[in-house]
Design a protein around this motif. Structure first.
Motif, PDB file in Angstrom:
ATOM      1  N   PRO A   1      -1.024  -4.443 -10.005  1.00 59.08           N
ATOM      2  CA  PRO A   1      -2.414  -4.579  -9.667  1.00 59.08           C
ATOM      3  C   PRO A   1      -2.393  -3.949  -7.991  1.00 59.08           C
ATOM      4  O   PRO A   1      -3.669  -2.999  -7.696  1.00 59.08           O
ATOM      5  N   MET A   2      -1.019  -3.806  -7.434  1.00 55.50           N
ATOM      6  CA  MET A   2      -0.519  -3.128  -6.331  1.00 55.50           C
ATOM      7  C   MET A   2      -1.453  -1.418  -6.354  1.00 55.50           C
ATOM      8  O   MET A   2      -1.186  -1.003  -5.364  1.00 55.50           O
ATOM      9  N   LEU A   3      -1.000  -0.941  -7.860  1.00 58.58           N
ATOM     10  CA  LEU A   3      -1.246   0.516  -7.736  1.00 58.58           C
ATOM     11  C   LEU A   3      -3.315   0.796  -7.222  1.00 58.58           C
ATOM     12  O   LEU A   3      -2.883   2.275  -6.961  1.00 58.58           O
ATOM     13  N   ARG A   4      -3.720  -0.095  -6.782  1.00 55.94           N
ATOM     14  CA  ARG A   4      -4.918   0.408  -6.962  1.00 55.94           C
ATOM     15  C   ARG A   4      -5.669   0.332  -5.862  1.00 55.94           C
ATOM     16  O   ARG A   4      -6.061   0.863  -4.924  1.00 55.94           O
ATOM     17  N   ASP A   5      -3.291   0.555  -4.893  1.00 57.06           N
ATOM     18  CA  ASP A   5      -4.009   0.337  -3.539  1.00 57.06           C
ATOM     19  C   ASP A   5      -2.971   1.436  -2.916  1.00 57.06           C
ATOM     20  O   ASP A   5      -2.429   1.256  -1.883  1.00 57.06           O
TER      21      ASP A   5
ATOM     22  N   LYS B   1       1.063  -1.197   0.059  1.00 57.81           N
ATOM     23  CA  LYS B   1       0.300  -0.420  -0.190  1.00 57.81           C
ATOM     24  C   LYS B   1       1.129   1.219  -0.315  1.00 57.81           C
ATOM     25  O   LYS B   1       1.772   1.495   0.438  1.00 57.81           O
ATOM     26  N   ILE B   2       0.532   2.257  -0.580  1.00 55.88           N
ATOM     27  CA  ILE B   2       1.002   3.817  -0.837  1.00 55.88           C
ATOM     28  C   ILE B   2      -0.095   4.597  -0.624  1.00 55.88           C
ATOM     29  O   ILE B   2      -1.127   4.586  -0.425  1.00 55.88           O
TER      30      ILE B   2
ATOM     31  N   VAL C   1       4.568   4.095   3.045  1.00 57.13           N
ATOM     32  CA  VAL C   1       4.760   3.534   2.352  1.00 57.13           C
ATOM     33  C   VAL C   1       4.385   1.606   3.120  1.00 57.13           C
ATOM     34  O   VAL C   1       5.581   1.435   4.708  1.00 57.13           O
ATOM     35  N   THR C   2       3.408   0.966   3.217  1.00 64.72           N
ATOM     36  CA  THR C   2       3.156   0.183   3.858  1.00 64.72           C
ATOM     37  C   THR C   2       3.920  -1.804   3.334  1.00 64.72           C
ATOM     38  O   THR C   2       3.846  -1.638   1.864  1.00 64.72           O
ATOM     39  N   VAL C   3       4.908  -2.422   4.187  1.00 62.68           N
ATOM     40  CA  VAL C   3       5.140  -3.605   3.650  1.00 62.68           C
ATOM     41  C   VAL C   3       5.157  -4.843   4.174  1.00 62.68           C
ATOM     42  O   VAL C   3       5.209  -4.620   5.178  1.00 62.68           O
ATOM     43  N   GLU C   4       5.095  -5.652   3.632  1.00 63.41           N
ATOM     44  CA  GLU C   4       5.231  -7.131   3.727  1.00 63.41           C
ATOM     45  C   GLU C   4       6.605  -7.757   4.070  1.00 63.41           C
ATOM     46  O   GLU C   4       6.586  -8.076   2.310  1.00 63.41           O
TER      47      GLU C   4
END
Length: 441
Positions: free
Chosen positions: A275-279, A86-87, A94-97
């Motif tokens: 698809p991460m850009l959607r978050d 997530k950004i 920025v959220t990072v796993e």
């Protein structure tokens, strides 16, 4: 009273591919000591030079030489091995796993979105179960071992139907990735057959399926036709203007009524934005890419930049004919954008105006196996050995680091004298299987 030293600007780069790595590399060279800190976030600890994946799969290049370790190259940056999920620019976080599974947040003052595209899939029955991608070095290694293991199995069976299935290889998608993968692997199997007493070239069936009427749209139509003709001379069946309806359990059904069984189905039918850009709260276009100015600044968000496959950067070389033209997602633009992006970020930090990205299309090159290729450069068309040499020269020039350039050149030189490597190391996909059998005996 001593002045309080200001904190360095926090630059976070999401993505460690070509754009991310070269932007970080440019920043660590150009930034003054204490001016800024640079953090690079990517799920892999290495950058992959994707144009070399077909040759790595076919045994012309050692797979390790196609990747560049980020921590070794970016020795003045902080490299985080994790997946950005997530950004939130409203919070500048920025959220990072991370690799061990726990989640952290990284705050920033300057953000660079350098995410790469992912494979574009379609709702075709059987695709998730039997399709093999070709976007990562892991997929290239797997594909190489898989294809060679089919030869081993076909050489061992007396069942003619099973042998036909094992010896039928399908590539879906006629872009650069599909054609180069098809040509290199067909060349590898042709070379490998000399070491199999029970197999003949006529036993092998390579099939190309492309939904449009032509392949490799980046080169001229004449070179596209020439490439199809050369592939067909090698015994490769080319289905153009044809779509796959189903591939359940390896039974391929085309929309022209053709049906056959295959144990190897390679999917290279295009890419789509991550698809991460959607978050994120970044502005996206209709294709899910980050909207940018010609200087690669994200529209309406100062301090946020984007480049590469998942950015919609205006293509100034085409805006006269199409005012809405954006740079297509290919290696040429990624290479050139990354070189300007680090300069623009430094210029912005120091109060100077960033420069617009302008790239005039120079042409395209493609390898079609050993000593075979096509090239369309400056309006001139080349075929065969000359084009093959141009293809290799171009890519060795742009593969990152002198170390990797040297290693690739050594690999090519060895292959010229000793041929392709045709060893299948299938055990790497199940490394504990033999040990498990030993513990049970």
């Amino acid at each position: 009273m001593a002045a309080v030293k200001s904190q360095p600007t926090r630059i976070v780069i999401v993505g460690g591919g070509y754009v991310g790595m070269y932007t970080a590399l440019g920043l660590q060279k150009k930034l003054r000591s204490g001016e800024a800190s640079v953090t690079v976030i990517d799920p892999q600890p290495h950058m992959t030079y994707q144009p070399f994946l077909p040759e790595a799969a076919a045994g012309s290049i050692e797979p390790r030489h196609v990747v560049v370790p980020l921590r070794k190259v970016l020795n003045r940056c902080h490299v985080v091995t994790g997946r950005a999920t997530k950004i939130e620019h409203a919070r500048k976080a920025v959220t990072v796993e991370l690799a061990d599974g726990h989640v952290e947040e990284y705050e920033y003052d300057v953000l660079v979105s350098a995410l790469g595209a992912i494979s574009r899939t379609l709702p075709i029955p059987g695709l998730p179960e039997v399709g093999i991608g070709m976007k990562t070095i892991g997929e290239a290694i797997y594909l190489r071992n898989h294809v060679l293991s089919r030869l081993d199995q076909a050489n061992s069976t007396n069942d003619p139907e099973l042998r036909k299935r094992l010896m039928t290889f399908v590539v879906i998608g006629g872009g650069f990735a599909g054609i180069e993968t098809l040509a290199e692997l067909e060349d590898m199997t042709r070379y490998a057959l000399r070491y199999y007493d029970g197999l003949k070239q006529s036993d092998v069936n390579w099939v190309l399926v492309e939904a449009t009427t032509r392949i490799m749209p980046e080169v001229s139509a004449k070179l596209g036709v020439y490439t199809v003709e050369q592939l067909e001379k090698r015994g490769i069946k080319c289905f153009l203007d044809t779509r796959v309806k189903s591939m359940e359990h390896g039974h391929v059904v085309l929309d022209d009524g053709t049906e056959f069984d295959s144990d190897t189905i390679i999917w290279t039918a295009g890419m789509k934005a991550n698809p991460m850009l959607r978050d994120t709260d970044l502005p996206l276009d209709e294709r899910g890419r980050v909207r940018c100015t010609a200087a690669m600044q994200v529209v309406g968000l100062p301090g946020v930049w984007a480049a590469g496959d998942c950015s919609a950067v205006p293509d100034l070389s085409r805006t006269e004919e199409d005012p809405n033209a954006t740079c297509v997602p290919n290696a040429q633009h990624a290479i050139r954008q990354s070189k300007l992006l680090s300069k623009n970020i430094v210029a912005s930090l120091r109060g100077r105006k960033p420069k617009d990205y302008f790239h005039k299309y120079l042409g395209s090159v493609a390898g079609l196996g050993l000593y075979k290729g096509v090239a369309d450069v400056f309006g001139l068309r080349f075929r065969g050995v000359i084009a093959w040499f141009m293809h290799r020269s171009y890519h060795v020039m742009f593969v990152p680091t002198v170390n990797r350039k040297f290693r690739v050149l050594v690999d090519w030189t060895q292959a010229l004298f000793s041929g392709r490597e045709i060893v299948a190391l299938g055990q790497i996909h199940e490394p504990k299987a033999e040990f498990d059998r030993a513990t049970k005996s």
